[in-house]
Design an enzyme around this catalytic site. Structure first.
Site, mmCIF file in Angstrom:
data_model
loop_
_atom_site.group_PDB
_atom_site.id
_atom_site.type_symbol
_atom_site.label_atom_id
_atom_site.label_comp_id
_atom_site.label_asym_id
_atom_site.label_seq_id
_atom_site.Cartn_x
_atom_site.Cartn_y
_atom_site.Cartn_z
ATOM 1 N N CYS A 38 -16.947 -31.659 -66.343
ATOM 2 C CA CYS A 38 -17.855 -30.684 -65.715
ATOM 3 C C CYS A 38 -17.079 -29.497 -65.157
ATOM 4 O O CYS A 38 -16.344 -29.628 -64.171
ATOM 5 C CB CYS A 38 -18.659 -31.385 -64.616
ATOM 6 S SG CYS A 38 -19.577 -30.273 -63.525
ATOM 7 N N CYS A 41 -17.869 -28.492 -61.552
ATOM 8 C CA CYS A 41 -17.303 -29.473 -60.615
ATOM 9 C C CYS A 41 -15.876 -29.098 -60.238
ATOM 10 O O CYS A 41 -15.443 -29.318 -59.092
ATOM 11 C CB CYS A 41 -17.312 -30.870 -61.230
ATOM 12 S SG CYS A 41 -18.959 -31.522 -61.604
#
Length: 288
Positions: A38, A41
């Site tokens: 991600c 993230c």
């Protein structure tokens, strides 16, 4: 706040109960659902870690790999990552999804994580309880330098100013409280506004004599109603103000009386029996 364990740690399904749920009874825990693939993230994660370190244990950052812990992700209804869940006393109190700029992340944390401004407000409250008004004022002002819209600091400073007779300054600080915060502090704000509105109107006994000597002076009746409310005589105040509305609905003194009645409703509890009873009477006068 005393730190009871690491401020940042990785948790999984086996450690979630002791490291998140149990820990949340002592301090807030921010659960960060992330995954190695991600991209957002990798932006949000370092910011969170830096803020957790900066707050020196005021909250715990618990990092959960959503890929490796699908059960936890399902339990918290995570549908996209990064996903943050704020836990306090074992339950979710707030959440945030997606990478956000650092100012927005700080603002989100301020909703539930005690910070330096909160500590200054607590310090100011201690000074007030001890009768040290100047020190209390200084503490609240320092809190507002850190967080200019800190609701508790604004309300407390307004209370100090009201006690000192600084009505305009107190009104100004009350007006700075954000709507969401004002809703949470509605009773306290309304009670203080009633005191401010009554300031400079003369003593209660003087206003009673003024109304008795001039029964048609509706402005005097409004002032009497405000003074009664400031003295805690809420039912008498509502009766006094309702009489003004009956004589002058919607305009002039009647409008001032209506506004004062709304403030009293807020101070005594918008859904209290007394507020309900007089709200009905007020509506009957305004819409007959």
């Amino acid at each position: 706040m005393t730190e009871t364990g690491p401020a940042i740690m990785d948790v999984d399904e086996t450690t979630f109960e002791p490291e998140v749920v149990a820990e949340s009874r002592d301090r807030p825990v921010v659960v960060d659902f992330w995954a190695p693939w991600c991209g957002p993230c990798r932006v949000l994660g370092p910011m969170l870690e830096r803020l957790a370190t900066e707050h020196e244990g005021a909250f715990r950052l618990a990092k959960v790999n959503a890929d490796e812990n699908p059960g936890l992700a399902a339990d918290f209804q995570v549908r996209g990552i990064p996903a943050l869940r704020a836990i306090r006393n074992g339950r979710v109190i707030d959440e945030l999804t997606g990478a956000v700029p650092e100012p927005a992340l700080r603002a989100w944390l301020e909703r539930f994580v005690p910070g330096p401004a909160d500590a200054l407000v607590d310090e100011g409250d201690e000074h007030r309880r001890a009768g040290r008004a100047p020190q209390a004022r200084a503490a609240y002002e320092r809190a507002l330098e850190l967080r200019p819209r800190h609701a508790r600091a604004l309300l407390a400073l307004a209370e100090v100013e009201a006690e000192a007779g600084e009505v305009d300054a107190a009104e100004r600080h009350l007006d700075m409280i954000l709507p969401d915060d004002a809703e949470a502090l509605a009773k306290e704000i309304s009670a203080l506004r009633l005191q401010l509105h009554a300031a400079g109107s003369g003593s209660l006994s003087e206003l009673v004599r003024r109304v008795a000597s001039a029964p048609d002076d509706l402005d005097a009746r409004v002032e009497l109603g405000k003074a009664q409310a400031a003295a805690g005589q809420h039912e008498a105040a509502l009766a006094t103000l309702l009489e003004v509305v009956k004589r002058s609905p919607r305009v002039g003194p009647g409008e001032a009386a209506r506004e004062a009645m709304l403030e009293i409703f807020g101070a005594i509890g918008a859904r209290s029996p007394l507020a309900d009873a007089y709200r009905e009477k007020l509506a009957a006068e305004l819409y007959k």
